[in-house]
Design a protein around this motif. Structure first.
Motif, mmCIF file in Angstrom:
data_model
loop_
_atom_site.group_PDB
_atom_site.id
_atom_site.type_symbol
_atom_site.label_atom_id
_atom_site.label_comp_id
_atom_site.label_asym_id
_atom_site.label_seq_id
_atom_site.Cartn_x
_atom_site.Cartn_y
_atom_site.Cartn_z
ATOM 1 N N LYS A 122 37.900 -45.918 -17.082
ATOM 2 C CA LYS A 122 38.853 -45.093 -17.835
ATOM 3 C C LYS A 122 39.986 -44.603 -16.941
ATOM 4 O O LYS A 122 41.161 -44.725 -17.292
ATOM 5 N N SER A 123 39.648 -44.064 -15.779
ATOM 6 C CA SER A 123 40.680 -43.516 -14.889
ATOM 7 C C SER A 123 41.651 -44.604 -14.445
ATOM 8 O O SER A 123 42.867 -44.402 -14.404
ATOM 9 N N ASP A 131 31.859 -36.466 -13.499
ATOM 10 C CA ASP A 131 31.687 -36.760 -14.922
ATOM 11 C C ASP A 131 30.237 -37.099 -15.274
ATOM 12 O O ASP A 131 29.906 -37.282 -16.450
ATOM 13 N N LYS A 186 35.669 -28.941 -18.885
ATOM 14 C CA LYS A 186 35.791 -30.366 -19.225
ATOM 15 C C LYS A 186 35.960 -30.505 -20.749
ATOM 16 O O LYS A 186 36.325 -29.537 -21.411
ATOM 17 N N ARG A 189 38.695 -38.276 -6.550
ATOM 18 C CA ARG A 189 38.851 -39.731 -6.741
ATOM 19 C C ARG A 189 40.272 -40.161 -6.352
ATOM 20 O O ARG A 189 41.236 -39.464 -6.660
ATOM 21 N N ARG A 245 47.114 -25.365 -13.985
ATOM 22 C CA ARG A 245 46.804 -26.063 -12.733
ATOM 23 C C ARG A 245 47.799 -27.191 -12.443
ATOM 24 O O ARG A 245 47.991 -27.542 -11.303
ATOM 25 N N ARG A 273 47.735 -34.546 -18.168
ATOM 26 C CA ARG A 273 48.058 -34.006 -16.838
ATOM 27 C C ARG A 273 48.892 -35.006 -16.023
ATOM 28 O O ARG A 273 49.849 -34.618 -15.362
ATOM 29 N N ALA A 287 39.611 -29.201 -6.117
ATOM 30 C CA ALA A 287 39.575 -30.638 -5.833
ATOM 31 C C ALA A 287 39.615 -31.345 -7.174
ATOM 32 O O ALA A 287 38.618 -31.381 -7.893
ATOM 33 N N SER A 288 40.787 -31.861 -7.542
ATOM 34 C CA SER A 288 40.947 -32.482 -8.858
ATOM 35 C C SER A 288 41.936 -33.632 -8.766
ATOM 36 O O SER A 288 43.088 -33.456 -8.363
ATOM 37 N N ALA A 289 41.473 -34.809 -9.169
ATOM 38 C CA ALA A 289 42.344 -35.986 -9.128
ATOM 39 C C ALA A 289 43.471 -35.862 -10.145
ATOM 40 O O ALA A 289 44.541 -36.441 -9.963
ATOM 41 N N GLN A 290 43.225 -35.126 -11.208
ATOM 42 C CA GLN A 290 44.285 -34.978 -12.210
ATOM 43 C C GLN A 290 45.428 -34.139 -11.666
ATOM 44 O O GLN A 290 46.602 -34.450 -11.885
ATOM 45 N N THR A 307 43.351 -36.670 -18.738
ATOM 46 C CA THR A 307 44.084 -37.494 -17.770
ATOM 47 C C THR A 307 45.463 -37.834 -18.321
ATOM 48 O O THR A 307 46.455 -37.796 -17.603
ATOM 49 N N GLU A 316 33.676 -26.127 -12.397
ATOM 50 C CA GLU A 316 34.665 -26.985 -13.061
ATOM 51 C C GLU A 316 34.123 -27.596 -14.360
ATOM 52 O O GLU A 316 34.868 -27.949 -15.263
HETATM 53 C C1 S3P Z 1 39.888 -37.860 -13.861
HETATM 54 C C2 S3P Z 1 39.610 -36.827 -13.003
HETATM 55 C C3 S3P Z 1 38.525 -35.871 -13.239
HETATM 56 C C4 S3P Z 1 37.526 -36.400 -14.265
HETATM 57 C C5 S3P Z 1 38.195 -36.991 -15.469
HETATM 58 C C6 S3P Z 1 39.089 -38.140 -15.064
HETATM 59 C C7 S3P Z 1 41.038 -38.737 -13.549
HETATM 60 O O1 S3P Z 1 39.071 -34.664 -13.743
HETATM 61 O O2 S3P Z 1 36.651 -35.373 -14.659
HETATM 62 O O3 S3P Z 1 37.250 -37.461 -16.408
HETATM 63 O O4 S3P Z 1 41.153 -39.819 -14.161
HETATM 64 O O5 S3P Z 1 41.839 -38.370 -12.683
HETATM 65 P P1 S3P Z 1 39.573 -33.475 -12.749
HETATM 66 O O6 S3P Z 1 40.701 -33.972 -11.970
HETATM 67 O O7 S3P Z 1 39.969 -32.369 -13.677
HETATM 68 O O8 S3P Z 1 38.370 -33.109 -11.937
#
Ligand code: S3P
Length: 432
Positions: A23-24, A317, A344, A197, A129, A101, A169-172, A98, A340
């Motif tokens: 998905k990401s 996740d 979700k 991630r 955020r 953001r 710590a958030s990839a989004q 995703t 965190e």
């Molecule tokens: C994601 C980052 C994560 C994850 C989400 C997908 C992404 O969220 O929980 O399902 O694709 O960057 P956060 O960045 O809020 O932790």
């Protein structure tokens, strides 16, 4: 609303299966291909509802996107960094955090205003955020309802690079700021407390952008040209996780999940399952931009463990399915540092605590985690609500495989957000 009952599995699981695309990575592929000049081909694209929201958003901004067809291929005719056009209406991000953001980062750099909205779950999730650092860079946000939540109008414009220290710590968050950084003057850097991630960084490099990575800091310079390319999306380890846990818990199982992404920032579920005593190995490791392998799981018994926030981050996740594994493990599992999870698609700590209790598990909810008393002999069963959260639905489907009375899942249709075909695949695995 769909209601599905999953009954106890009798036989071990011994098949080779494939799960849908990541998905990401699918989101990022459409976004970067739209910003590149020329035609990009994406194979293995996940046709989940979240990813379709991303495709629709870019179509609304004038990008021609074909697919996804039955072959999982999407082609995107990107128009370059300055090729997006003002959409004629609001952009609906559906259930997808995703989409909203990362898209906000891209819209921050456009010289037009767009209103973003989402479903009721997405509209209750925190957006400050991302809006805060994007405002620092020069974008403006107008919240149309509650402050800090969707819907909001984003007025983009001339941006300047920032050195952003993210509190989470958030990839989004990281990706949103880096994508805005593509449109900003000078360098934009994001530093996280722990490394989340890194799919955005890897994919920017694939599209020809210079990315500087120094531990938990990542930087890009504005104005780089993205070159159209081929993206191969691997299977989603977060989708594989449901089958991994099912196989790990079912004695004598031998399940292979083919072509799964094993990016080091995503394989926390494997480390956690191994810590619980599972037998998990990688076969035929390969891949370039994103590492891929076939994952082989042998069934046996699991034991309860302590899981810290740092261990959970690369499995963020997978919290719901880890809770199910814990409910069937020998002894107690404690998960902490997981606050965190409350923001979700649902408040996953609260919903897991409530639903596990409903099917006969002893659970203690904590502000930042959960304590679960395992019962390896099996679960009682009962009825649970998904709260529209796809991962809650799939986790309780797995719980049903180990229940005396079956688990009835109300609102099961939400699995389509990330895993269309989940119940069909589950049926084929259990009847093999
Ligand atoms: C994601 C980052 C994560 C994850 C989400 C997908 C992404 O969220 O929980 O399902 O694709 O960057 P956060 O960045 O809020 O932790």
């Amino acid at each position: 609303m769909n209601t599905i009952t999953i009954k106890k599995a009798v036989r071990p699981f011994d098949q080779a299966i494939q799960v849908p695309g990541d998905k990401s990575i699918s989101h990022r592929a459409v976004m970067l291909a739209s910003l590149a000049k020329g035609r990009s081909r994406i194979s293995g694209f996940l046709p989940g509802e979240d990813n379709l929201s991303t495709i629709e958003a870019f179509r609304a901004m004038g990008i021609t996107i074909d697919g996804p067809g039955a072959d999982g291929v999407v082609t995107v005719n990107g128009l370059g960094l300055d090729g997006l056009k003002e959409p004629s209406g609001d952009i609906d991000c559906g259930n997808s955090g995703t989409t909203v953001r990362l898209l906000s980062g891209i819209l921050a750099g456009q010289d037009f205003a767009v209103t973003l909205k989402g479903d009721s779950s997405l509209s209750s999730r925190p957006m400050k955020r991302v809006t805060k650092p994007l405002e620092e860079m020069g974008a403006r946000f107008t919240f149309l309802g509650e402050e800090g939540k969707l819907p909001y109008t984003i007025s983009g414009g001339k941006l300047k690079g920032i050195d952003y220290k993210s509190p989470v710590a958030s990839a989004q968050i990281k990706s949103s700021v880096l994508l805005a950084g593509l449109f900003a003057e000078g360098e934009t850097t994001v530093t996280e407390p722990l490394k989340s991630r890194d799919h955005t960084e890897r994919m920017l490099i694939l599209f020809g952008v210079d990315v500087s990575v120094d531990g938990v800091s990542v930087g890009v310079r504005g104005g780089a040209e993205l070159q159209a390319t081929e993206v191969e999306v691997p299977g989603d380890i977060s989708s594989a996780a449901f089958f991994m846990v099912a196989a790990a818990l079912k004695k004598d199982s031998l399940l292979t999940i083919k072509d799964v992404g094993i990016n080091p920032t995503r394989i926390g579920i494997i480390d956690i399952l191994k810590k619980m005593g599972a037998d998990v190995t990688f076969n035929d490791q390969r891949g370039a931009s994103e590492p891929v392998a076939d994952i082989v799981i042998k069934g046996g018994a699991l034991k309860g463990v302590d899981i810290s926030g740092e261990e959970l981050l690369p499995a963020i996740d997978e919290f719901p399915i880890i809770c199910v594994a814990a409910a069937l493990a020998e002894g107690k599992t404690t998960i902490s540092g997981a606050a965190e999870l409350r923001v979700k698609e649902s408040d996953r700590i609260k919903v897991m605590a409530h639903n596990l209790t409903s099917i006969g598990v002893k659970v203690f909810e904590r502000e930042d985690g959960i304590i679960i008393e395992g019962s390896p002999e099996g679960l009682k069963g009962g009825e649970v609500a998904t709260h529209g959260d796809h991962r809650i639905a799939m986790s309780f489907a797995v719980a049903g495989l180990f229940s005396d009375e079956g688990v009835t899942i109300k609102g099961a249709e939400c699995v389509d957000v990330s895993f269309p075909g989940f119940f069909t695949l589950l049926d084929s695995v259990r009847d093999s």
